[in-house]
Design a protein around this motif. Structure first.
Motif, PDB file in Angstrom:
ATOM      1  N   ALA A 193       0.842  -1.195   0.000  1.00 36.71           N
ATOM      2  CA  ALA A 193       0.000   0.000   0.000  1.00 36.71           C
ATOM      3  C   ALA A 193       0.872   1.238   0.000  1.00 36.71           C
ATOM      4  O   ALA A 193       2.057   1.182   0.342  1.00 36.71           O
ATOM      5  N   ARG A 194       0.289   2.358  -0.427  1.00 42.64           N
ATOM      6  CA  ARG A 194       0.956   3.656  -0.407  1.00 42.64           C
ATOM      7  C   ARG A 194       0.080   4.637   0.337  1.00 42.64           C
ATOM      8  O   ARG A 194      -1.132   4.636   0.155  1.00 42.64           O
ATOM      9  N   GLU A 195       0.707   5.470   1.146  1.00 42.93           N
ATOM     10  CA  GLU A 195      -0.061   6.521   1.823  1.00 42.93           C
ATOM     11  C   GLU A 195       0.592   7.840   1.435  1.00 42.93           C
ATOM     12  O   GLU A 195       1.778   8.043   1.688  1.00 42.93           O
ATOM     13  N   ALA A 196      -0.189   8.726   0.811  1.00 45.04           N
ATOM     14  CA  ALA A 196       0.365  10.021   0.396  1.00 45.04           C
ATOM     15  C   ALA A 196       0.361  10.976   1.580  1.00 45.04           C
ATOM     16  O   ALA A 196      -0.477  10.866   2.469  1.00 45.04           O
ATOM     17  N   LEU A 197       1.314  11.885   1.592  1.00 41.88           N
ATOM     18  CA  LEU A 197       1.327  12.920   2.627  1.00 41.88           C
ATOM     19  C   LEU A 197       0.097  13.788   2.455  1.00 41.88           C
ATOM     20  O   LEU A 197      -0.328  14.067   1.342  1.00 41.88           O
ATOM     21  N   SER A 198      -0.459  14.214   3.561  1.00 41.25           N
ATOM     22  CA  SER A 198      -1.674  15.023   3.465  1.00 41.25           C
ATOM     23  C   SER A 198      -1.313  16.467   3.142  1.00 41.25           C
ATOM     24  O   SER A 198      -0.706  17.154   3.948  1.00 41.25           O
ATOM     25  N   GLY A 199      -1.669  16.885   1.954  1.00 40.30           N
ATOM     26  CA  GLY A 199      -1.615  18.271   1.473  1.00 40.30           C
ATOM     27  C   GLY A 199      -0.436  19.113   1.951  1.00 40.30           C
ATOM     28  O   GLY A 199       0.553  18.623   2.458  1.00 40.30           O
ATOM     29  N   GLY A 200      -0.560  20.408   1.763  1.00 37.91           N
ATOM     30  CA  GLY A 200       0.451  21.335   2.236  1.00 37.91           C
ATOM     31  C   GLY A 200       1.711  21.294   1.402  1.00 37.91           C
ATOM     32  O   GLY A 200       1.865  20.473   0.508  1.00 37.91           O
ATOM     33  N   ILE A 201       2.624  22.206   1.699  1.00 38.45           N
ATOM     34  CA  ILE A 201       3.881  22.290   0.968  1.00 38.45           C
ATOM     35  C   ILE A 201       4.894  21.408   1.671  1.00 38.45           C
ATOM     36  O   ILE A 201       5.027  21.450   2.889  1.00 38.45           O
ATOM     37  N   SER A 202       5.602  20.592   0.892  1.00 37.57           N
ATOM     38  CA  SER A 202       6.532  19.652   1.522  1.00 37.57           C
ATOM     39  C   SER A 202       7.770  20.389   2.028  1.00 37.57           C
ATOM     40  O   SER A 202       8.303  21.285   1.379  1.00 37.57           O
ATOM     41  N   LEU A 203       8.198  19.975   3.208  1.00 37.44           N
ATOM     42  CA  LEU A 203       9.346  20.599   3.865  1.00 37.44           C
ATOM     43  C   LEU A 203      10.585  20.526   2.968  1.00 37.44           C
ATOM     44  O   LEU A 203      11.345  21.480   2.847  1.00 37.44           O
ATOM     45  N   ALA A 204      10.757  19.376   2.325  1.00 38.54           N
ATOM     46  CA  ALA A 204      11.976  19.147   1.538  1.00 38.54           C
ATOM     47  C   ALA A 204      12.078  20.096   0.347  1.00 38.54           C
ATOM     48  O   ALA A 204      13.179  20.418  -0.088  1.00 38.54           O
ATOM     49  N   THR A 205      10.954  20.547  -0.192  1.00 36.40           N
ATOM     50  CA  THR A 205      11.005  21.352  -1.412  1.00 36.40           C
ATOM     51  C   THR A 205      10.473  22.766  -1.229  1.00 36.40           C
ATOM     52  O   THR A 205      10.394  23.527  -2.193  1.00 36.40           O
ATOM     53  N   ALA A 206      10.092  23.145  -0.012  1.00 35.56           N
ATOM     54  CA  ALA A 206       9.535  24.484   0.226  1.00 35.56           C
ATOM     55  C   ALA A 206      10.570  25.562  -0.101  1.00 35.56           C
ATOM     56  O   ALA A 206      11.746  25.393   0.201  1.00 35.56           O
ATOM     57  N   PRO A 207      10.155  26.663  -0.737  1.00 35.57           N
ATOM     58  CA  PRO A 207      11.106  27.733  -1.055  1.00 35.57           C
ATOM     59  C   PRO A 207      11.555  28.510   0.181  1.00 35.57           C
ATOM     60  O   PRO A 207      12.612  29.143   0.170  1.00 35.57           O
ATOM     61  N   VAL A 208      10.745  28.457   1.231  1.00 38.70           N
ATOM     62  CA  VAL A 208      11.162  29.095   2.483  1.00 38.70           C
ATOM     63  C   VAL A 208      10.767  28.167   3.629  1.00 38.70           C
ATOM     64  O   VAL A 208       9.680  27.593   3.635  1.00 38.70           O
ATOM     65  N   VAL A 209      11.699  27.983   4.569  1.00 38.61           N
ATOM     66  CA  VAL A 209      11.413  27.154   5.736  1.00 38.61           C
ATOM     67  C   VAL A 209      11.538  28.018   6.979  1.00 38.61           C
ATOM     68  O   VAL A 209      12.540  28.712   7.181  1.00 38.61           O
ATOM     69  N   LEU A 210      10.469  28.004   7.796  1.00 38.10           N
ATOM     70  CA  LEU A 210      10.434  28.768   9.032  1.00 38.10           C
ATOM     71  C   LEU A 210      10.561  27.762  10.156  1.00 38.10           C
ATOM     72  O   LEU A 210       9.646  26.983  10.407  1.00 38.10           O
ATOM     73  N   ALA A 211      11.742  27.756  10.784  1.00 39.53           N
ATOM     74  CA  ALA A 211      12.032  26.685  11.733  1.00 39.53           C
ATOM     75  C   ALA A 211      12.170  27.226  13.144  1.00 39.53           C
ATOM     76  O   ALA A 211      12.677  28.327  13.359  1.00 39.53           O
ATOM     77  N   GLY A 212      11.708  26.420  14.099  1.00 33.98           N
ATOM     78  CA  GLY A 212      11.802  26.804  15.496  1.00 33.98           C
ATOM     79  C   GLY A 212      12.492  25.731  16.318  1.00 33.98           C
ATOM     80  O   GLY A 212      12.391  24.542  16.010  1.00 33.98           O
ATOM     81  N   GLY A 213      13.183  26.163  17.357  1.00 31.72           N
ATOM     82  CA  GLY A 213      13.883  25.228  18.234  1.00 31.72           C
ATOM     83  C   GLY A 213      13.543  25.470  19.683  1.00 31.72           C
ATOM     84  O   GLY A 213      12.452  25.945  20.009  1.00 31.72           O
ATOM     85  N   ARG A 214      14.532  25.184  20.531  1.00 28.37           N
ATOM     86  CA  ARG A 214      14.320  25.289  21.974  1.00 28.37           C
ATOM     87  C   ARG A 214      13.747  26.635  22.395  1.00 28.37           C
ATOM     88  O   ARG A 214      12.865  26.724  23.244  1.00 28.37           O
TER      89      ARG A 214
END
Lengths: 327, 254
Positions: A193-214
């Motif tokens: 079986a295959r399960e597709a990621l649910s919608g949204g822009i994929s992290l791996a290919t997003a033109p901008v990533v807004l990341a948060g940490g501690r």
């Protein structure tokens, strides 16, 4: 005359970028001695693919033809087909991309041939008693120079470390189909079986990533990053601290054991920049760090930095973005 | 069911990895040691599977005597037994490591019965060879899936979810089987005090490994040349928002 064999991948009639990179590296092994650069491929081969392979100097194309070798073919089946092909073309080196499919296929090929395998290589040259190569360690923050002594060299090529360059002299890329003998038992690991990621822009290919940490301090604090991401068409990422604290799903984790990203802009909020995280974002074209600590590694390695409390900065940025979008 | 988890002792680097002066090793003078996050998840999963289905779990490593620390950490998390394949000197390549693990598995299985499921980290944190699990599985004639982020054991079978770029694929393997797992499979627990005390006293079994020449030999380690760029400080707190918005415009996001 030596033969170098490359297992290539293709989608929608185009060679994968990582396969073009691998062909570029492979060509260094056939030049300047006039050697054969041959490829093996699973799936429907087209005239466009032939032209592309020819441009990269490919002399022969072995399409692996068997009903078990389709898009879902498990790596063991692909590896067994390549192993049998190796008996026919007798290559001195076999290479493939260290990709989602290439990596396990080569692990199986190494197991089936009982040959050593150098993974994630960035350079290789033939020496008197084998090969000398450079490979990535620690997710790419260190290089290892190594000597490979083997009957046949098996190598995977690290993605996006080599610029893909067509050959000065195109090759004939003659089609030479190969039909391996494959046992049904090789398909045991075939996906059911295959399960597709649910919608949204994929992290791996997003033109901008807004990341948060501690420094984000809570799961709720990520709401402002979510809102910025939706306004900018980007994705929210996080560090391992945020995942382990239960603030974010592991699917959002950027780093050596999470997702590698290479966006146009990486905004690192409250992330100190441990190696584990850095290797996941170091390929971003531009990094802006937001941190209270001016000495944090993420700040000293970033192109730009905002010092101070992210809880003051992020709402102000959100407001600024909203007003510019409105205006 | 019987589970085996294989781990590797690696340094826990901070923000920067420093090399020994001759470039042969990572300078671990000021570093602690750990296992890869993938392997922490493998340990956690084995503990959970035994809790759910009964049986026992064993953690195994090839490494120096000090690697008993990593075995004891796994035991503190709830693993039942620890096995060390003691070795000293330079790192063995993946082919040699896999050979030694296969030998050891045969010894352990002859004594106590077959491992229904063997778990590995998808790749080690340092060497990143991406092949030991597959080599071991192949040598023992067992099916294997890598990149695993979900495990469910039912009667005589295991369902594995493999993370791929656009989602997951699901694979059903008959037992005994092998899985190379990734972080995200679960959230590993912190060992409780009681577990740590028990782990301190646990007996670690030693199985002498036999070294075969693997074929890949490290010559040196190198740090990539850093293109040191000066960090431009855009401002402090809220006052920096317009400058960051300007960058968003510059890169075409606004």
């Amino acid at each position: 005359m030596s033969t170098v064999l490359v297992l290539v991948e293709h989608t929608d009639g185009e060679l994968a970028r990582t396969s073009r990179e691998t062909l570029t590296l492979a060509r260094n092994l056939t030049e300047p001695v006039e050697g054969h650069l041959e490829v093996a491929a699973v799936g429907t081969w087209s005239d466009e693919l032939r032209k592309e392979a020819a441009a990269f100097g490919v002399t022969a194309v072995h399409t692996l033809e068997h009903e078990l070798l389709d898009a879902d073919a498990p790596p063991a089946a692909v590896a067994e087909a390549v192993r049998q092909l190796m008996g026919v073309v007798t290559p001195s080196v076999v290479l493939g991309a260290a990709s989602e499919r290439g990596t396990p296929s080569f692990a199986h090929l190494a197991a089936r041939t009982d040959l050593p395998l150098a993974a994630n290589c960035t350079a290789v040259e033939t020496v008197d008693d084998g090969w000398e190569l450079t490979r990535l360690r620690w997710g790419g923050v260190l290089y290892e120079d190594a000597h490979l002594d083997a009957e046949v060299a098996l190598l995977t090529v690290a993605p996006h470390q080599i610029a893909a360059v067509p050959a000065t002299m195109p090759g004939p890329a003659e089609l030479e189909p190969f039909t391996p003998e494959l046992d049904e038992a090789l398909t045991v690991a075939r996906p059911v079986a295959r399960e597709a990621l649910s919608g949204g822009i994929s992290l791996a290919t997003a033109p901008v990533v807004l990341a948060g940490g501690r420094g984000m301090g809570s799961a709720e604090a990520f709401a402002v990053l979510e809102e910025l991401a939706s306004l900018l068409g980007g994705a929210v990422g996080c560090s391992r601290v945020a995942t382990n604290a239960g603030w974010r799903s592991h699917n959002d984790q950027v780093g050596q054991t999470g997702t590698r990203v290479a966006p146009d802009l990486y905004l690192a909020c409250g992330i100190s920049g441990a190696t584990q995280h850095w290797v996941g974002c170091m390929n971003a074209k531009r990094i802006v760090a937001v941190n209270t600590d001016a000495e944090a590694p993420m700040v000293t390695r970033a192109h730009e930095a905002v010092l101070g409390d992210l809880h003051e900065f992020l709402p102000a940025l959100l407001e600024e973005v909203r007003s510019r979008k409105g205006g | 069911m019987r589970l085996l988890v294989c781990v590797k002792r690696v340094p826990a680097p901070g923000a920067k990895i420093t090399l020994t002066p001759d470039g042969s090793e990572v300078d671990t003078t000021h570093l602690g040691f750990t296992v890869s996050p993938h392997e922490e998840c493998a340990v956690e999963e084995a503990v959970r599977l035994v809790a759910a289905h009964g049986g026992s779990s064993t953690v195994l490593t090839l490494g120096p005597l000090a690697a008993e620390d990593q075995l004891r950490n796994a035991i503190a998390m709830g693993i039942d037994h620890g096995t060390l394949l003691p070795m000293e000197g330079p790192e063995w390549d993946a082919r040699a490591v896999a050979g030694a693990i296969v030998d050891a598995v045969r010894v352990l299985e002859e004594d106590d019965g077959r491992f229904d499921l063997m778990l590995f980290g998808n790749e080690s944190a340092d060497a990143g060879n991406h092949q030991v699990a597959v080599r071991v599985a192949h040598a023992l004639g067992r099916p294997v899936v890598d990149g695993v982020k979900g495990i469910e054991v039912t009667d005589g079978e295991v369902a594995l979810r493999r993370a791929v770029a656009d989602g997951h694929t699901v694979h059903h393997l008959p037992l005994p089987a092998v899985a190379a797992v990734k972080e995200g499979l679960n959230l590993p627990r912190y060992p409780a005090m009681r577990g740590r005390l028990m782990a301190k006293k646990a007996t670690i079994r030693h199985v002498e490994p036999r070294h075969r020449e693997g074929g890949l030999r490290r010559l040196r380690l190198r740090a990539p040349e850093q293109q040191r760029t000066e960090t431009t400080v855009l401002g402090t707190g809220a006052a920096a928002a317009p400058a960051v918005a300007d960058i968003l415009e510059e890169v075409g996001l606004l």
